[in-house]
Structure formats: structure tokens, C-alpha cells
Scaffold this active site. Sequence first.
Site, short mmCIF file in Angstrom:
data_model
loop_
_atom_site.label_atom_id
_atom_site.label_comp_id
_atom_site.label_asym_id
_atom_site.label_seq_id
_atom_site.Cartn_x
_atom_site.Cartn_y
_atom_site.Cartn_z
NE ARG A 208 -1.61 -2.49 2.73
CZ ARG A 208 -1.82 -3.74 2.34
NH1 ARG A 208 -2.94 -4.02 1.75
NH2 ARG A 208 -0.94 -4.70 2.56
CB THR A 209 3.49 2.53 2.26
OG1 THR A 209 2.72 2.05 3.37
CG2 THR A 209 4.04 3.89 2.59
CE LYS B 235 28.95 -2.68 -6.30
NZ LYS B 235 28.98 -1.54 -7.21
NE ARG C 26 7.07 0.67 4.82
CZ ARG C 26 5.85 0.14 4.85
NH1 ARG C 26 5.69 -1.15 4.63
NH2 ARG C 26 4.80 0.87 5.09
CG HIS D 33 3.63 3.89 8.71
ND1 HIS D 33 3.85 4.71 7.59
CD2 HIS D 33 3.18 2.70 8.21
CE1 HIS D 33 3.54 4.03 6.50
NE2 HIS D 33 3.14 2.82 6.84
N1 CP Z 1 -0.27 0.03 5.90
C1 CP Z 1 0.92 -0.24 5.33
O1 CP Z 1 1.96 0.38 5.67
O2 CP Z 1 0.87 -1.21 4.37
P1 CP Z 1 2.10 -1.72 3.51
O3 CP Z 1 3.07 -2.39 4.47
O4 CP Z 1 1.51 -2.67 2.51
O5 CP Z 1 2.75 -0.53 2.86
#
Ligand code: CP
Length: 361
Positions: free
Chosen positions: A87-88, A116, A137, A170
Site C-alpha cells: 500500500r505505502t 559492497k 521505508r 509511520h
Molecule cells: N499500511 C501499510 O503500511 O501497508 P504496507 O506495508 O503494505 O505498505
Amino acid sequence: MAQNRKLSDISWDDFQALSLIEKGPFFQGNTPHTLIAQQFTRAGLEELCTLATRIKRINKRRDGANYLKSLLSDKRAMLYFAQPSSRTYLSFNAACQILGLDTMDVRDTKTSSEVKGESPEDTIRTFSSYVDMIIMRHPVGGFAERVAWMLAHTNREIPLLNAGSGADQHPTQALLDVYTLTRSLNRVGGMDGKHVAFVGDLARGRTVRSLAWMLTLYDDMTLYFVAPEPLQIGQDILDLLDQAGTKYVVTQDFASVMPIADAIYMTRIQDEWDVAGQSSTTGSSEYRIEAKHMDILKDTTAILHPLPRREEISTDIDNDPRAMYWRQMRNGMWIRAALMLKTFHRQDEVHQYYDDYKPES
Ligand code: CP
């Protein structure tokens, strides 16, 4: 107090020693980064929600979609996802497409020169040479802050958007959660004074940690943290709620919370973080919503979930009007587009376009 201070003016050790609340002002004003929930104000959240809705409406018309695509067509974004994501990643990518940004990505660190022996900081600095924004992320909690601090000490401080860091933050998920909650609860008088329940693995859920803080910005809310003891919300979050004066209840008894909740935020077990088999404590059906529970909930209770889900929400309630999680997921695309426009200071033009053309709702 950190007000009006810049990341470039503070040592890493001094910055790290600050509380989350003290760090917030470092990412307000003209700083480009979105890193922690504590950097947002209520006015800022409301502005982003309005902007997201306007983008959505403008995008419905071909001329509007073409206008949006022109806004950031001179920009490139790097999607650096060192942890799995559906999703993100996809909603950020789609938001980039809506606004005309070109994207590059690294989704498997084995394909970057980290293998490396390049340090993660040098890897990000390398990305920053080729793009105008990094969406990241990363599995290491606090690494996003470290990267922002590092970029602030270079001559190319491009925006960093935290798309999930470790088990701690998040913030853009919390933005789409607030957007969804706002739209849902506006039908019953708005956010203030409402009862919001968080259910499941609250100890390791970074979405809960970010959203719980953002809800302190609303008046007279009561938060319920419903989980078995090993997976309960961290004391650090409860301390933050105490500082903000937000009421909360910590309980294992979901049945008692169901009838009074205006919104329920379900979460899955985060067993990827298990070190002592904590996940086995939620094997029962106590922390699930199934069809048999729908009569116990209010007719207006909004059911949210950051997804992905496992067993905690039965698929047979997916078409109930109170099930908001699919809409919530799509909202991520609009609020992330709004955030990017704001990041590049292009929001006023969109408001002007909207006021001039008033696309249908
Ligand atoms: N809600 C969320 O962060 O989903 P993903 O891990 O699929 O990005």
C-alpha cells in the site's frame, strides 16, 4: 525548547537526546521533511485533509488530471523501500504519477551498492544526487531522523518522507488514518469528544504509535488500547498522552469497548518483530471483529485497519458501510499527494484552481 531551531544547527548527539515532542518543531515551518507524528499541528492536518479532497475532485476531470500532472513534472522522487510494502509503496507511486513526478526505486537492498559495504548514509546521499525527494521505508527505528540530520549537513537537503521506520513511526499512514477518521466522524459531529479504540498488537505497531499521538491534537477524545498484556501499548506512548492531557483506557476487554467506540482501529500481529513468542498470546478470537459483532457496534462506528490483515477482521463484514479500511487505503494516495504538494509549496495554486473551477464533489 527546540522552536525555530534547525537540524543543521544541532549535533546528532544533542538531537537524539531530545524527546519526540521536542523534536517536532525541527520539522515544522520551512523544513522539508516528514518524519514523525509529533511535527504536525491540528491546523496542518486539517489543511492536508482539505487539500487531499480537492486533489481527488480535481483529478476526476481529464483537464483537472492534466493540470495536476503539470504541477511537479520538473521533479524526480526516489522510492527507497528496504522493507516489504504494498500500500505505502503503491500509493506514494500513484501520488507521484498524479502530480507528474518521475520515480526511481530500490526495493531490494541487494541490488544497491550497500552489498559492497557502502554505509546506509552514503547510499541515501547517493540517491539525493539524482532526485528531488526521497520516500523511505527502513527497518531501523530512528534511521529516518539520522538521514534527515545527515542531509541537513550537506548542500543538498532534499525532502525525506518517512514511509515507515522500524517499529516506531509511520507518520504518513497516520495522515491517511486521520483523513479517513475525519471523513467518517464528520457525519456524527466531528472528531472532538469521540472514543477511538486501538486493538491488536499495539506494542510493535508503528501505525498505532503515530496515530495515537496525532489524536492528541483533537479535543476531549478518549483512546482505548485493547490488547493482551505482552502486546499492550508502550509506556512511552502513554507518557506522551499524559503530557498532552489525552484520556485513555488500557484494557484486555474488547467486548466492553465495542459498544462505546466511535471508531475501531484493528491491527495485525507484527510477528516479524517477535523475540520472545509474544504473538502466540493473541491466538484467541477475543481481538477479532466478525459478523456476529456488528449488532453490538454503533450504527456509525468506523472500522479501520492499516492493512494487511490476517484473521482480525472477518471478510464477511467487508461490505458493511462501517468497514472503512478499503476506502482508508485509497485515501492514502490522496493524502500523500497533498503532502507532496505541500512539501514543494504548491498547495496555494491548487486551492486557487479549485476555487476557480469548483470541480464536482
Ligand atoms: N499500511 C501499510 O503500511 O501497508 P504496507 O506495508 O503494505 O505498505
